[in-house]
Design a protein around this motif. Structure first.
Motif, PDB file in Angstrom:
ATOM      1  N   PHE A  58       0.950  -1.152   0.059  1.00 27.28           N
ATOM      2  CA  PHE A  58       0.208   0.100   0.049  1.00 27.28           C
ATOM      3  C   PHE A  58       0.821   1.344  -0.194  1.00 27.28           C
ATOM      4  N   THR A  59       1.793   1.326   1.006  1.00 26.05           N
ATOM      5  CA  THR A  59       2.600   2.589   0.936  1.00 26.05           C
ATOM      6  C   THR A  59       3.433   2.674  -0.321  1.00 26.05           C
ATOM      7  N   ASP A  60       3.796   1.952  -0.864  1.00 25.73           N
ATOM      8  CA  ASP A  60       4.686   2.015  -2.102  1.00 25.73           C
ATOM      9  C   ASP A  60       3.874   2.647  -3.086  1.00 25.73           C
ATOM     10  N   ALA A  61       2.591   2.087  -3.281  1.00 26.26           N
ATOM     11  CA  ALA A  61       1.672   2.498  -4.261  1.00 26.26           C
ATOM     12  C   ALA A  61       1.309   3.756  -4.035  1.00 26.26           C
ATOM     13  N   LYS A  62       1.005   3.964  -2.865  1.00 28.00           N
ATOM     14  CA  LYS A  62       0.602   5.675  -2.334  1.00 28.00           C
ATOM     15  C   LYS A  62       1.519   6.737  -2.619  1.00 28.00           C
ATOM     16  N   THR A  63       2.848   6.145  -2.131  1.00 25.49           N
ATOM     17  CA  THR A  63       4.181   7.064  -2.509  1.00 25.49           C
ATOM     18  C   THR A  63       4.313   7.168  -4.075  1.00 25.49           C
ATOM     19  N   THR A  64       4.181   6.152  -4.840  1.00 23.92           N
ATOM     20  CA  THR A  64       4.404   6.435  -6.122  1.00 23.92           C
ATOM     21  C   THR A  64       3.476   7.392  -6.909  1.00 23.92           C
ATOM     22  N   VAL A  65       2.082   7.370  -6.714  1.00 23.92           N
ATOM     23  CA  VAL A  65       1.202   8.099  -7.212  1.00 23.92           C
ATOM     24  C   VAL A  65       1.416   9.471  -6.670  1.00 23.92           C
ATOM     25  N   GLU A  66       1.680   9.757  -5.334  1.00 24.44           N
ATOM     26  CA  GLU A  66       1.734  11.052  -4.987  1.00 24.44           C
ATOM     27  C   GLU A  66       2.949  12.069  -5.328  1.00 24.44           C
ATOM     28  N   ALA A  67       4.036  11.032  -5.823  1.00 25.12           N
ATOM     29  CA  ALA A  67       5.136  11.629  -6.229  1.00 25.12           C
ATOM     30  C   ALA A  67       5.148  12.139  -7.815  1.00 25.12           C
ATOM     31  N   ASP A  68       4.033  11.891  -8.382  1.00 23.40           N
ATOM     32  CA  ASP A  68       3.584  12.163  -9.926  1.00 23.40           C
ATOM     33  C   ASP A  68       3.106  13.571  -9.890  1.00 23.40           C
ATOM     34  N   GLU A  69       3.560  14.590 -10.511  1.00 19.01           N
ATOM     35  CA  GLU A  69       3.264  15.872 -10.334  1.00 19.01           C
ATOM     36  C   GLU A  69       1.517  16.178 -10.823  1.00 19.01           C
ATOM     37  N   THR A  70       1.323  15.272 -11.838  1.00 19.77           N
ATOM     38  CA  THR A  70       0.025  15.166 -12.590  1.00 19.77           C
ATOM     39  C   THR A  70      -1.023  14.791 -11.633  1.00 19.77           C
ATOM     40  N   TYR A  71      -0.671  13.784 -10.634  1.00 22.27           N
ATOM     41  CA  TYR A  71      -1.587  13.206  -9.652  1.00 22.27           C
ATOM     42  C   TYR A  71      -2.280  14.431  -9.064  1.00 22.27           C
ATOM     43  N   GLN A  72      -1.430  15.457  -8.471  1.00 24.06           N
ATOM     44  CA  GLN A  72      -2.027  16.503  -7.814  1.00 24.06           C
ATOM     45  C   GLN A  72      -2.961  17.384  -8.533  1.00 24.06           C
ATOM     46  N   GLY A  73      -3.331  17.414  -9.696  1.00 28.79           N
ATOM     47  CA  GLY A  73      -4.018  17.950 -10.201  1.00 28.79           C
ATOM     48  C   GLY A  73      -5.263  17.199 -10.579  1.00 28.79           C
ATOM     49  N   TYR A  74      -5.438  15.956 -10.289  1.00 26.78           N
ATOM     50  CA  TYR A  74      -6.564  14.984 -10.665  1.00 26.78           C
ATOM     51  C   TYR A  74      -7.669  15.254  -9.865  1.00 26.78           C
ATOM     52  N   SER A  75      -8.997  14.906 -10.270  1.00 25.91           N
ATOM     53  CA  SER A  75     -10.145  15.077  -9.349  1.00 25.91           C
ATOM     54  C   SER A  75      -9.923  13.859  -8.243  1.00 25.91           C
ATOM     55  N   VAL A  76     -10.943  13.893  -7.478  1.00 27.57           N
ATOM     56  CA  VAL A  76     -10.611  12.615  -6.357  1.00 27.57           C
ATOM     57  C   VAL A  76     -10.895  11.241  -7.080  1.00 27.57           C
ATOM     58  N   ARG A  77     -11.918  11.258  -7.697  1.00 23.90           N
ATOM     59  CA  ARG A  77     -12.232  10.109  -8.459  1.00 23.90           C
ATOM     60  C   ARG A  77     -11.106   9.525  -9.461  1.00 23.90           C
ATOM     61  N   GLU A  78     -10.443  10.605  -9.931  1.00 24.74           N
ATOM     62  CA  GLU A  78      -9.075  10.084 -10.821  1.00 24.74           C
ATOM     63  C   GLU A  78      -7.802   9.653  -9.962  1.00 24.74           C
ATOM     64  N   LYS A  79      -7.776  10.201  -8.800  1.00 28.71           N
ATOM     65  CA  LYS A  79      -6.755  10.058  -7.710  1.00 28.71           C
ATOM     66  C   LYS A  79      -6.802   8.288  -7.226  1.00 28.71           C
ATOM     67  N   LEU A  80      -8.221   8.103  -6.726  1.00 28.79           N
ATOM     68  CA  LEU A  80      -8.459   6.693  -6.570  1.00 28.79           C
ATOM     69  C   LEU A  80      -8.175   5.601  -7.697  1.00 28.79           C
ATOM     70  N   LEU A  81      -8.741   5.960  -8.890  1.00 27.88           N
ATOM     71  CA  LEU A  81      -8.327   5.179  -9.987  1.00 27.88           C
ATOM     72  C   LEU A  81      -6.760   5.097 -10.211  1.00 27.88           C
ATOM     73  N   ALA A  82      -6.188   6.277 -10.184  1.00 29.92           N
ATOM     74  CA  ALA A  82      -4.720   6.261 -10.239  1.00 29.92           C
ATOM     75  C   ALA A  82      -3.966   5.152  -9.210  1.00 29.92           C
ATOM     76  N   PHE A  83      -4.283   5.286  -7.989  1.00 31.74           N
ATOM     77  CA  PHE A  83      -4.074   4.594  -6.979  1.00 31.74           C
ATOM     78  C   PHE A  83      -4.229   2.931  -7.017  1.00 31.74           C
ATOM     79  N   TYR A  84      -5.350   2.642  -7.415  1.00 30.24           N
ATOM     80  CA  TYR A  84      -5.744   1.342  -7.818  1.00 30.24           C
ATOM     81  C   TYR A  84      -4.926   0.523  -8.841  1.00 30.24           C
ATOM     82  N   TYR A  85      -4.772   1.250 -10.034  1.00 24.90           N
ATOM     83  CA  TYR A  85      -4.037   0.887 -11.103  1.00 24.90           C
ATOM     84  C   TYR A  85      -2.327   0.745 -10.711  1.00 24.90           C
TER      85      TYR A  85
END
Length: 218
Positions: A58-85
């Motif tokens: 979990f922490t590796d996935a969360k750290t990975t997505v949050e390190a992506d600059e584009t992630y910060q501009g996502y909607s909440v729905r898109e953020k959860l999708l990015a995390f799961y993928y």
């Protein structure tokens, strides 16, 4: 950290080669060429190692997505999708262990379904606790962006619903035999979109607001 990784790697290899946990910490430590005390300095049991591995996924996935600059501009729905993928992609690298461990946890839940895995199976609890914190942060952000509709008696249950969704997706991926796990990708998209359609604003909320307005101004 190096010792932690060494123990986790040796444990993973052992259970995959033997289909079960080691029978003794002493024998496991001896084979690893470390003192038994060194093992206990890091883990209290073999279950503690497994819990740490699930948490690391979990922490590796969360750290990975949050390190992506584009992630910060996502909607909440898109953020959860990015995390799961991202989470599923990381799990693929250790699929054999995930299949072994999750199967063992399901056996321990005595056929009561994946929702019964926690807290009756405490191995997943550290992962669950961290996921709940992540889910609460996303939901709070969603309330600010109006993607999540606060509802009396229901809003507090949203993290539980997302946790249930997480277990469902994990179970789905383990059973998925489609090429490149394409069905899992579809399951992620459909489940997340459905969840946000349900927790977002709906015509029923509009009707409730109108009824409330009518009552207050009658």
């Amino acid at each position: 950290m190096e010792m932690l990784e060494k123990i986790r790697k040796a444990y993973t290899e052992y259970v995959l080669e033997n289909g079960k946990q080691p029978t003794s910490v002493f024998q496991f430590a001896k084979k690893l060429k470390i003192a038994e005390a060194d093992f206990y300095n890091h883990y209290t049991s073999f279950d503690a190692i497994e819990a740490d591995i699930w948490l690391a996924f979990f922490t590796d996935a969360k750290t990975t997505v949050e390190a992506d600059e584009t992630y910060q501009g996502y909607s909440v729905r898109e953020k959860l999708l990015a995390f799961y993928y991202t989470w599923i992609e990381l799990l693929k690298a250790q699929r054999s262990f995930v299949v072994y461990s999750f199967g063992r946890l399901k056996d321990q839940s005595k056929g009561k379904g994946i929702r019964s895995l926690t807290p009756k199976v405490p191995i997943l609890n550290p992962f669950k606790d961290e996921f709940f914190d992540y889910a609460r942060d996303l939901l709070a952000e969603g309330r600010e962006s109006k993607e999540v509709e606060p509802r009396p008696f229901v809003t507090d249950r949203y993290p539980d619903a997302l946790w249930g969704q997480t277990l469902y997706l994990l179970d789905f991926w383990i059973r998925d035999v489609s090429k490149n796990f394409e069905k899992t990708d579809s399951a992620i998209e459909k489940s997340v979109n459905t969840a946000f359609d349900l927790i977002g604003r709906s015509p029923l909320d509009t009707l409730f607001d109108f009824a409330k307005f009518m009552y207050q101004n009658k």
